[in-house]
Design a protein around this motif. Sequence first.
Motif, PDB file in Angstrom:
ATOM      1  N   GLU A  89       6.992  -0.786  -6.837  1.00 35.87           N
ATOM      2  CA  GLU A  89       5.546  -0.632  -7.004  1.00 35.87           C
ATOM      3  C   GLU A  89       5.219   0.691  -7.698  1.00 35.87           C
ATOM      4  O   GLU A  89       4.367   0.741  -8.593  1.00 35.87           O
ATOM      5  CB  GLU A  89       4.841  -0.716  -5.647  1.00 35.87           C
ATOM      6  CG  GLU A  89       4.837  -2.115  -5.065  1.00 35.87           C
ATOM      7  CD  GLU A  89       4.336  -2.181  -3.640  1.00 35.87           C
ATOM      8  OE1 GLU A  89       3.758  -3.225  -3.280  1.00 35.87           O
ATOM      9  OE2 GLU A  89       4.507  -1.205  -2.869  1.00 35.87           O
ATOM     10  N   LYS A 112      -0.552  -6.539 -16.100  1.00 37.20           N
ATOM     11  CA  LYS A 112      -0.283  -7.633 -15.157  1.00 37.20           C
ATOM     12  C   LYS A 112       0.602  -7.146 -14.014  1.00 37.20           C
ATOM     13  O   LYS A 112       0.386  -7.491 -12.848  1.00 37.20           O
ATOM     14  CB  LYS A 112       0.371  -8.813 -15.878  1.00 37.20           C
ATOM     15  CG  LYS A 112      -0.592  -9.561 -16.772  1.00 37.20           C
ATOM     16  CD  LYS A 112       0.115 -10.668 -17.526  1.00 37.20           C
ATOM     17  CE  LYS A 112      -0.829 -11.339 -18.508  1.00 37.20           C
ATOM     18  NZ  LYS A 112      -0.136 -12.330 -19.341  1.00 37.20           N
ATOM     19  N   LYS A 113       1.601  -6.338 -14.330  1.00 35.89           N
ATOM     20  CA  LYS A 113       2.489  -5.780 -13.299  1.00 35.89           C
ATOM     21  C   LYS A 113       1.723  -4.790 -12.418  1.00 35.89           C
ATOM     22  O   LYS A 113       1.883  -4.777 -11.191  1.00 35.89           O
ATOM     23  CB  LYS A 113       3.679  -5.090 -13.952  1.00 35.89           C
ATOM     24  CG  LYS A 113       4.581  -6.022 -14.717  1.00 35.89           C
ATOM     25  CD  LYS A 113       5.647  -5.244 -15.450  1.00 35.89           C
ATOM     26  CE  LYS A 113       6.462  -6.131 -16.371  1.00 35.89           C
ATOM     27  NZ  LYS A 113       7.424  -5.343 -17.153  1.00 35.89           N
ATOM     28  N   LYS A 136      -1.433  -4.778 -11.746  1.00 35.44           N
ATOM     29  CA  LYS A 136      -2.386  -5.493 -10.889  1.00 35.44           C
ATOM     30  C   LYS A 136      -1.720  -6.101  -9.657  1.00 35.44           C
ATOM     31  O   LYS A 136      -2.400  -6.415  -8.687  1.00 35.44           O
ATOM     32  CB  LYS A 136      -3.125  -6.579 -11.681  1.00 35.44           C
ATOM     33  CG  LYS A 136      -4.181  -6.026 -12.624  1.00 35.44           C
ATOM     34  CD  LYS A 136      -5.237  -5.201 -11.900  1.00 35.44           C
ATOM     35  CE  LYS A 136      -6.157  -6.088 -11.085  1.00 35.44           C
ATOM     36  NZ  LYS A 136      -7.195  -5.305 -10.389  1.00 35.44           N
ATOM     37  N   GLN A 137      -0.413  -6.255  -9.663  1.00 36.36           N
ATOM     38  CA  GLN A 137       0.278  -6.729  -8.465  1.00 36.36           C
ATOM     39  C   GLN A 137       0.263  -5.644  -7.385  1.00 36.36           C
ATOM     40  O   GLN A 137       0.332  -5.946  -6.200  1.00 36.36           O
ATOM     41  CB  GLN A 137       1.710  -7.136  -8.802  1.00 36.36           C
ATOM     42  CG  GLN A 137       1.760  -8.367  -9.677  1.00 36.36           C
ATOM     43  CD  GLN A 137       3.170  -8.720 -10.107  1.00 36.36           C
ATOM     44  OE1 GLN A 137       4.147  -8.101  -9.683  1.00 36.36           O
ATOM     45  NE2 GLN A 137       3.283  -9.721 -10.953  1.00 36.36           N
ATOM     46  N   ASN A 163      -4.236  -4.540  -6.487  1.00 38.98           N
ATOM     47  CA  ASN A 163      -4.674  -5.933  -6.488  1.00 38.98           C
ATOM     48  C   ASN A 163      -6.151  -6.147  -6.190  1.00 38.98           C
ATOM     49  O   ASN A 163      -6.583  -7.263  -5.996  1.00 38.98           O
ATOM     50  CB  ASN A 163      -3.801  -6.766  -5.554  1.00 38.98           C
ATOM     51  CG  ASN A 163      -3.745  -6.184  -4.160  1.00 38.98           C
ATOM     52  OD1 ASN A 163      -4.487  -5.281  -3.834  1.00 38.98           O
ATOM     53  ND2 ASN A 163      -2.848  -6.706  -3.351  1.00 38.98           N
ATOM     54  N   SER A 164      -6.924  -5.080  -6.165  1.00 40.29           N
ATOM     55  CA  SER A 164      -8.374  -5.229  -6.064  1.00 40.29           C
ATOM     56  C   SER A 164      -9.007  -4.343  -7.138  1.00 40.29           C
ATOM     57  O   SER A 164      -8.420  -3.344  -7.568  1.00 40.29           O
ATOM     58  CB  SER A 164      -8.886  -4.820  -4.680  1.00 40.29           C
ATOM     59  OG  SER A 164      -8.868  -3.411  -4.540  1.00 40.29           O
ATOM     60  N   LYS A 165     -10.189  -4.709  -7.575  1.00 42.55           N
ATOM     61  CA  LYS A 165     -10.892  -3.933  -8.604  1.00 42.55           C
ATOM     62  C   LYS A 165     -11.174  -2.520  -8.095  1.00 42.55           C
ATOM     63  O   LYS A 165     -11.049  -1.546  -8.837  1.00 42.55           O
ATOM     64  CB  LYS A 165     -12.180  -4.658  -8.992  1.00 42.55           C
ATOM     65  CG  LYS A 165     -12.721  -4.281 -10.335  1.00 42.55           C
ATOM     66  CD  LYS A 165     -11.674  -4.438 -11.406  1.00 42.55           C
ATOM     67  CE  LYS A 165     -12.223  -4.924 -12.699  1.00 42.55           C
ATOM     68  NZ  LYS A 165     -11.272  -4.793 -13.794  1.00 42.55           N
ATOM     69  N   TYR A 196      -9.461  -0.738  -5.888  1.00 38.17           N
ATOM     70  CA  TYR A 196      -8.222   0.049  -5.858  1.00 38.17           C
ATOM     71  C   TYR A 196      -7.808   0.431  -7.274  1.00 38.17           C
ATOM     72  O   TYR A 196      -7.384   1.558  -7.530  1.00 38.17           O
ATOM     73  CB  TYR A 196      -7.134  -0.743  -5.151  1.00 38.17           C
ATOM     74  CG  TYR A 196      -5.953   0.080  -4.699  1.00 38.17           C
ATOM     75  CD1 TYR A 196      -6.077   1.407  -4.324  1.00 38.17           C
ATOM     76  CD2 TYR A 196      -4.691  -0.492  -4.633  1.00 38.17           C
ATOM     77  CE1 TYR A 196      -4.992   2.149  -3.903  1.00 38.17           C
ATOM     78  CE2 TYR A 196      -3.587   0.237  -4.211  1.00 38.17           C
ATOM     79  CZ  TYR A 196      -3.752   1.556  -3.852  1.00 38.17           C
ATOM     80  OH  TYR A 196      -2.669   2.299  -3.438  1.00 38.17           O
ATOM     81  N   GLU A 197      -7.957  -0.500  -8.221  1.00 40.16           N
ATOM     82  CA  GLU A 197      -7.654  -0.208  -9.620  1.00 40.16           C
ATOM     83  C   GLU A 197      -8.534   0.944 -10.115  1.00 40.16           C
ATOM     84  O   GLU A 197      -8.039   1.884 -10.753  1.00 40.16           O
ATOM     85  CB  GLU A 197      -7.899  -1.448 -10.478  1.00 40.16           C
ATOM     86  CG  GLU A 197      -7.744  -1.198 -11.958  1.00 40.16           C
ATOM     87  CD  GLU A 197      -8.111  -2.399 -12.808  1.00 40.16           C
ATOM     88  OE1 GLU A 197      -8.313  -2.199 -14.019  1.00 40.16           O
ATOM     89  OE2 GLU A 197      -8.198  -3.528 -12.292  1.00 40.16           O
TER      90      GLU A 197
END
Length: 98
Positions: A20, A49-50, A52-53, A56-58, A60-61
């Motif tokens: 991660e 894409k990797k 976002k794994q 995994n939430s907007k 947190y991004e």
Amino acid sequence: MATKENSYSYPIDPDWTIDEMKEVIGMFRVVEDAYEVGVERQAVIDQYKKFKQVANSKAYEKQLGKRFEDVSGYSLYKVMQAAKEKTAGKIRVNQDGK
């Protein structure tokens, strides 16, 4: 990848696995490259894409992106906007965000 020496740390969570951490750091390296040397659009999309794994939430991004921008001056959001606007080729984001 990136051309300048980084005098900042990547935002990482000690609870993440090594894989991660690699994906998140990989995303921020792509962001650095988009500002410093240019990067292929597809490389941005693939790494996102990797990323976002892990993010995994907007929310947190956005949190991770803000933490990275605060220390580096480079915006994950602006790089992703540039990737969405282009259909192919290299992405290069100027420091003023263009």
